[in-house]
Each structure stands twice: as C-alpha cells, then as structure tokens.
Scaffold this motif. Structure first.
Motif, short mmCIF file in Angstrom:
data_model
loop_
_atom_site.label_atom_id
_atom_site.label_comp_id
_atom_site.label_asym_id
_atom_site.label_seq_id
_atom_site.Cartn_x
_atom_site.Cartn_y
_atom_site.Cartn_z
N LYS A 72 0.90 -1.28 0.01
CA LYS A 72 -0.13 0.05 -0.03
C LYS A 72 0.85 1.46 0.06
N ALA A 73 2.03 1.17 0.71
CA ALA A 73 2.81 2.50 0.82
C ALA A 73 2.99 3.02 -0.95
N ALA A 74 3.52 2.00 -1.58
CA ALA A 74 3.63 2.39 -3.05
C ALA A 74 2.40 2.55 -3.94
N THR A 75 1.18 1.69 -3.87
CA THR A 75 0.31 1.62 -4.48
C THR A 75 -1.05 2.44 -4.21
N LYS A 76 -1.26 2.90 -2.88
CA LYS A 76 -2.38 3.48 -2.31
C LYS A 76 -1.99 5.06 -2.73
N LEU A 88 -7.42 17.29 -11.75
CA LEU A 88 -7.25 16.09 -10.87
C LEU A 88 -5.84 15.91 -10.51
N LYS A 89 -5.60 15.93 -9.27
CA LYS A 89 -4.16 15.69 -8.60
C LYS A 89 -4.18 14.43 -8.11
N GLN A 90 -3.06 13.70 -7.84
CA GLN A 90 -2.91 12.53 -7.35
C GLN A 90 -1.50 12.21 -6.50
N GLU A 91 -1.58 11.69 -5.39
CA GLU A 91 -0.49 11.42 -4.81
C GLU A 91 -0.15 9.90 -3.97
N THR A 92 0.84 9.45 -3.92
CA THR A 92 1.10 8.25 -3.44
C THR A 92 0.87 8.48 -1.73
N PHE A 93 0.74 7.16 -1.02
CA PHE A 93 0.97 7.16 0.13
C PHE A 93 2.20 7.75 0.71
N THR A 94 3.07 7.21 0.18
CA THR A 94 4.35 7.70 0.75
C THR A 94 4.80 9.25 0.43
N GLU A 95 4.15 9.85 -0.70
CA GLU A 95 4.35 11.20 -1.10
C GLU A 95 3.59 12.03 0.11
N ALA A 96 2.54 11.36 0.42
CA ALA A 96 1.47 12.16 1.42
C ALA A 96 2.03 12.02 2.68
N MET A 97 2.80 11.06 3.07
CA MET A 97 3.29 11.03 4.29
C MET A 97 4.58 11.90 4.62
N ALA A 98 5.26 12.14 3.19
CA ALA A 98 6.38 12.86 3.27
C ALA A 98 6.01 14.55 3.65
N LYS A 99 4.98 14.80 2.91
CA LYS A 99 4.36 16.13 2.93
C LYS A 99 3.56 16.44 4.13
N HIS A 100 2.45 15.78 4.62
CA HIS A 100 1.80 15.94 5.53
C HIS A 100 1.08 14.70 6.14
#
Length: 148
Positions: A72-76, A88-100
């Motif tokens: 899920k860290a890479a695919t969510k 439409l904007k999208q980000e993975t779980f890893t990117e979201a965890m790094a930002k906020h």
C-alpha cells in the motif's frame, strides 16, 4: 396492566466527554482509524445514541510513524480535484506521508464517520499531531492501547 420499557436516548446537553490519546507509532493505519472513529462516534459507551454526538475527543500522536501493510505504501493513491478541467491531482501514500502525515490519518478517519452534519461535528473532535507533543495536557487525556 402491562409495564412499558422506555428506551434511553442521550440528549446533546447531558453527554459527558473525555479526552483519549492514541499513540500511532508502529501501528497500522486502518486499525488506528477504526478505533478513533469508534471513539469519536461514541459507540464504546453504553449511552450511545445514533442521532446524537455522544463521542469523546481523540488525540493521535506520532502520525509520522504510522505504517500500512503489503504494498500500500507504493500503490495507495489519494486523489483531489480543483474543480477546473484537467484539475485532478494525485499522490501516493509515501508522498502524502512526506508532505503532511496528519492528513493521511484525518482522511482515513473521516471516511469512517457519517457523511452528514453529525459526522462533520464528530470530525472536529479529532486532533492529529506529527510528534509526541500535543497542546492538550490540561484536558488530562487517558491513553488507549490498541490490540495487535
């Protein structure tokens, strides 16, 4: 003569709220979110009433140390739309965890709450913090241990 049994319904003014704290360090995102949603709704209390906000305040600390299982860290993926064509904007779980990282938990809990005015009121009682520090020491929060 038959006696009727009265069903108890909590009134909004007589609900006693307490503060609970959940440490998300090395916990699975869904399990933390499910427990937080249950407490926010008030389903852990005997006086739970579906149409009244009977829940408690929830503080989640160490939001940056939460984990997910499998790939899920890479695919969510989290999506949001600006409302404009092609927005439409999208980000993975890893990117979201790094930002906020706090928004990841807020998003998971919000999805488990009712989609109405009552659910939005419940969502305001959730406080998520990145580190182990929180400004709610005066409320004397009670620590909750998660199973597993």
């Amino acid at each position: 003569m038959e006696e009727t049994v009265k069903t108890y319904h909590a009134k909004p003014g007589e609900v006693e709220r307490e503060w609970v704290i959940i440490d998300a360090e090395d916990q699975v995102l869904g399990r933390v979110a499910a427990r937080a949603a249950q407490i926010l709704k008030g389903k852990h209390k005997p006086q739970y009433t579906p149409h009244v906000d009977t829940g408690d305040f929830v503080i989640i600390i160490n939001a940056d140390k939460i984990k997910v299982t499998g790939t899920k860290a890479a695919t969510k993926t989290y999506y949001r739309h600006s409302g404009f064509p092609g927005g439409l904007k999208q980000e993975t779980f890893t990117e979201a965890m790094a930002k906020h990282p706090e928004r990841v938990i807020e998003h998971a809990v919000k999805g488990m709450l009712p989609k109405n005015t009552l659910g939005r009121a419940m969502g305001k009682k959730l406080k998520v913090y990145v580190g182990a520090e929180h400004p709610h020491a005066a409320q004397k929060p009670r620590k909750i241990e998660l199973e597993g």
